[in-house]
Design a protein around this motif. Structure first.
Motif, PDB file in Angstrom:
ATOM      1  N   LYS A   1       0.842  -1.190   0.000  1.00 37.43           N
ATOM      2  CA  LYS A   1       0.000   0.000   0.000  1.00 37.43           C
ATOM      3  C   LYS A   1       0.878   1.241   0.000  1.00 37.43           C
ATOM      4  N   ASN A   2       0.421   2.252  -0.663  1.00 37.03           N
ATOM      5  CA  ASN A   2       1.133   3.523  -0.693  1.00 37.03           C
ATOM      6  C   ASN A   2       1.169   4.097   0.720  1.00 37.03           C
ATOM      7  N   GLY A   3       2.304   4.527   1.167  1.00 32.88           N
ATOM      8  CA  GLY A   3       2.461   5.114   2.491  1.00 32.88           C
ATOM      9  C   GLY A   3       2.949   4.121   3.550  1.00 32.88           C
ATOM     10  N   PHE A   4       2.946   2.848   3.209  1.00 32.64           N
ATOM     11  CA  PHE A   4       3.428   1.828   4.141  1.00 32.64           C
ATOM     12  C   PHE A   4       4.947   1.923   4.205  1.00 32.64           C
ATOM     13  N   ASP A   5       5.496   2.074   5.414  1.00 32.85           N
ATOM     14  CA  ASP A   5       6.950   2.216   5.580  1.00 32.85           C
ATOM     15  C   ASP A   5       7.585   0.830   5.641  1.00 32.85           C
TER      16      ASP A   5
END
Length: 139
Positions: A9-13
């Protein structure tokens, strides 16, 4: 060898998550090692372990050994030495009056008078062999 491609997912570090997983895995390994040591200590400290079916509890009650065997802490028994006299008396009574106690043989056939007498004798043997042992019961 193979190639793996992962989609997140976008934003997952990803890096932070991998670092947290590695840190947690290291802690888990330390806990596993500690648990293994505790289990080893427990096994090393255990002098003996005996088991009997709960189906014989009515026989134990009839001869006055239920609390001694199933609930010793409730009557102040903490060490093996404290079980010796009640066990001697109970075994003596069981052996002197077998027919009186055989009526308590469970109808399902799991356990009987002979098993109970043998169990009591084994407990008594352990009590004499390890009189200072601390008693723990799990029913």
């Amino acid at each position: 060898m193979s190639l793996d491609i992962y989609f997140f997912k976008n934003g997952f570090d990803i890096q932070k998550n991998r670092a947290n997983m590695a840190d947690t895995y290291t802690k888990l390994q330390a806990i596993k090692e500690e648990l293994e040591q505790l289990e080893d200590d427990f096994e090393e400290a255990q002098l003996s372990s005996l088991n009997i079916t709960h189906n014989l509890n009515n026989m134990a009650k009839a001869v006055g050994l239920y609390e001694v065997l199933w609930k010793p802490e409730e009557i102040g028994i903490n060490t093996a030495f404290q079980m010796i006299i009640p066990l001697e008396k109970g075994i003596e009574e069981l052996v002197a009056n077998p027919d009186k106690y055989k009526v308590f043989n469970p109808p399902n056939g799991y356990g009987n008078y002979e098993d109970f007498v043998s169990f009591c004798r084994s407990i008594l043997h352990n009590c004499r062999e390890y009189p200072n042992a601390v008693i723990e019961v799990s029913a």
